[in-house]
Design an enzyme around this catalytic site. Sequence first.
Site, short mmCIF file in Angstrom:
data_model
loop_
_atom_site.label_atom_id
_atom_site.label_comp_id
_atom_site.label_asym_id
_atom_site.label_seq_id
_atom_site.Cartn_x
_atom_site.Cartn_y
_atom_site.Cartn_z
N ASN A 163 0.83 -1.22 0.00
CA ASN A 163 0.00 0.00 0.00
C ASN A 163 0.86 1.27 0.00
O ASN A 163 0.35 2.38 0.03
CB ASN A 163 -0.97 0.02 1.18
CG ASN A 163 -0.23 0.10 2.52
OD1 ASN A 163 0.98 0.26 2.56
ND2 ASN A 163 -0.98 0.00 3.61
N ASP A 215 -3.99 -2.95 0.11
CA ASP A 215 -3.85 -3.15 1.56
C ASP A 215 -4.39 -4.54 1.90
O ASP A 215 -5.44 -4.95 1.39
CB ASP A 215 -4.68 -2.06 2.28
CG ASP A 215 -4.43 -2.04 3.78
OD1 ASP A 215 -3.95 -1.02 4.29
OD2 ASP A 215 -4.68 -3.08 4.42
N LEU A 232 2.95 -2.66 10.14
CA LEU A 232 3.62 -1.50 10.74
C LEU A 232 4.67 -2.02 11.71
O LEU A 232 4.48 -3.04 12.35
CB LEU A 232 2.59 -0.62 11.43
CG LEU A 232 1.46 -0.09 10.52
CD1 LEU A 232 0.45 0.69 11.35
CD2 LEU A 232 2.02 0.75 9.39
N LYS A 233 5.79 -1.27 11.83
CA LYS A 233 6.91 -1.89 12.55
C LYS A 233 7.64 -0.96 13.52
O LYS A 233 8.73 -1.29 14.00
CB LYS A 233 7.91 -2.44 11.54
CG LYS A 233 8.58 -1.38 10.70
CD LYS A 233 9.77 -1.97 9.96
CE LYS A 233 10.56 -0.88 9.28
NZ LYS A 233 11.82 -1.37 8.71
N ASN A 253 -3.68 -3.09 11.55
CA ASN A 253 -2.81 -3.42 10.41
C ASN A 253 -2.19 -4.80 10.56
O ASN A 253 -2.21 -5.60 9.62
CB ASN A 253 -1.68 -2.38 10.31
CG ASN A 253 -2.07 -1.17 9.50
OD1 ASN A 253 -1.90 -1.16 8.29
ND2 ASN A 253 -2.64 -0.17 10.15
N TYR A 283 3.41 -3.14 19.10
CA TYR A 283 4.02 -3.74 17.90
C TYR A 283 4.40 -5.19 18.19
O TYR A 283 3.99 -6.10 17.48
CB TYR A 283 5.26 -2.94 17.47
CG TYR A 283 6.17 -3.75 16.58
CD1 TYR A 283 7.33 -4.34 17.08
CD2 TYR A 283 5.84 -3.97 15.25
CE1 TYR A 283 8.14 -5.12 16.28
CE2 TYR A 283 6.64 -4.75 14.44
CZ TYR A 283 7.78 -5.33 14.97
OH TYR A 283 8.58 -6.11 14.17
N PHE A 306 15.99 -10.74 14.07
CA PHE A 306 16.63 -9.96 15.12
C PHE A 306 16.75 -8.52 14.61
O PHE A 306 15.70 -7.90 14.37
CB PHE A 306 17.91 -10.67 15.57
CG PHE A 306 17.53 -11.78 16.53
CD1 PHE A 306 16.86 -12.92 16.07
CD2 PHE A 306 17.76 -11.67 17.88
CE1 PHE A 306 16.44 -13.93 16.96
CE2 PHE A 306 17.36 -12.69 18.78
CZ PHE A 306 16.69 -13.80 18.30
N ARG A 359 16.45 4.46 26.60
CA ARG A 359 15.18 4.63 25.90
C ARG A 359 14.15 3.71 26.52
O ARG A 359 14.43 2.52 26.73
CB ARG A 359 15.35 4.31 24.40
CG ARG A 359 14.11 4.44 23.56
CD ARG A 359 14.41 4.26 22.08
NE ARG A 359 14.91 2.90 21.78
CZ ARG A 359 15.20 2.50 20.53
NH1 ARG A 359 15.08 3.31 19.50
NH2 ARG A 359 15.65 1.26 20.33
#
Length: 352
Positions: free
Chosen positions: A32, A58, A84-85, A100, A152, A181, A297
């Site tokens: 998409n 999609d 989506l990542k 998604n 995710y 990985f 983080r």
Amino acid sequence: MHVLVTGGAGFIGSHTCLHLLENGVDVTAFDNFCNSSPDALRRVQELAGRRLQVVEGDVRDTASLHVILNGPTPVDAVVHFAGLKSVGESVAEPVRYYDNNVVGTLHLIEAMQRANVFTLVFSSTATVYGNPAPEHLPLKETAPCGQTHSPYATSKWMVERCLADLHLAQPHWRIARLRYFNPVGAHPSGRIGESPLGIPNNLMPFVSQVASGVRPTLSIFGGDYPTPDGTGVRDYIHVMDLAEGHVATLKYLATRKEGELLTLNLGTGEGRSVLEVVHTFEAVTGQAVPYQIVSRRSGDVPAYYANAAQAQKMLQWHATRTLEDMCADTWRWQTANPCGYQNESNAIYPKG
Ligand code: WQD
């Protein structure tokens, strides 16, 4: 053999499409283009010296999936990258990620069932291992899973569970769940590579942009982890090795006439720290990578890297490219494409 590659214009998808074409496989790339460029597929065809079918769409749009899966050329297998990542983005937009990544995959499975296509390679992730205890490193496929730390990672784990239950109910399915990985690098030609939108979330593209002067400095997230130099340790794997791993997986599944549920780590088996990546990048490219160590983080874990023995045993595949190769190929892509792919509206290939 005809393979449908969802997310075929993406980073791993484009490199896998190229390797499939080079292995004589017919390919339909379905994308998409929400986080990728048609230009990637144009370049894949140039590199391969042969065409592939491109269908813009999609996976949640079952009508277009139905057209492909029931088209004139039967589809033998599906490699499912579309999704989506971004870990950080998924925390802010969980529903979009579940829609998604989970709902999209369920639509794909239903369309495959209707078309009697029962061979599926699923793009999973090592983050299904959550925050592994040191005694579980290097990580085997049997290590504890599911204690995930982002929508995710949870979405990928949910799909893994769906696929396990699908295979239990319909054992004739041939399914591989491939846990990547840290994919990095680029095709050695410098023509295809990783083209993140905006500020890169991941280390290697950020390092590359600092080395090229696009960004002034790298923030290293945490210098106080329980690791040899205090910075995070990961298993970086070259995207070309990943592409070869996918083709090896398809060849293996094609031999499993009775059905199979295969779960494999795709990693090198080596953990490398952030500082090792930075110093290797500098040594390989001759470019300085200024950095500052800042606070950790949120959501990061100290270390994870693969026990890659199972993929070697089942596929006779293992990663062969070094961290030096990953840095050199990343740099060649960066210098040849400072702004990544140029989104061109006049796609020259026929719509599939
Ligand atoms: C690697 C290391 C950071 C950026 C994520 C996803 C995973 C997979 C790969 C999809 C960590 C450090 C990073 C920066 C830094 N994606 N870092 N400064 O978080 O291991 O994995 O991407 O499948 O699913 O979770 O990769 O590249 O973001 O971080 O110091 O600007 O580099 O802390 O130690 P990560 P990453």
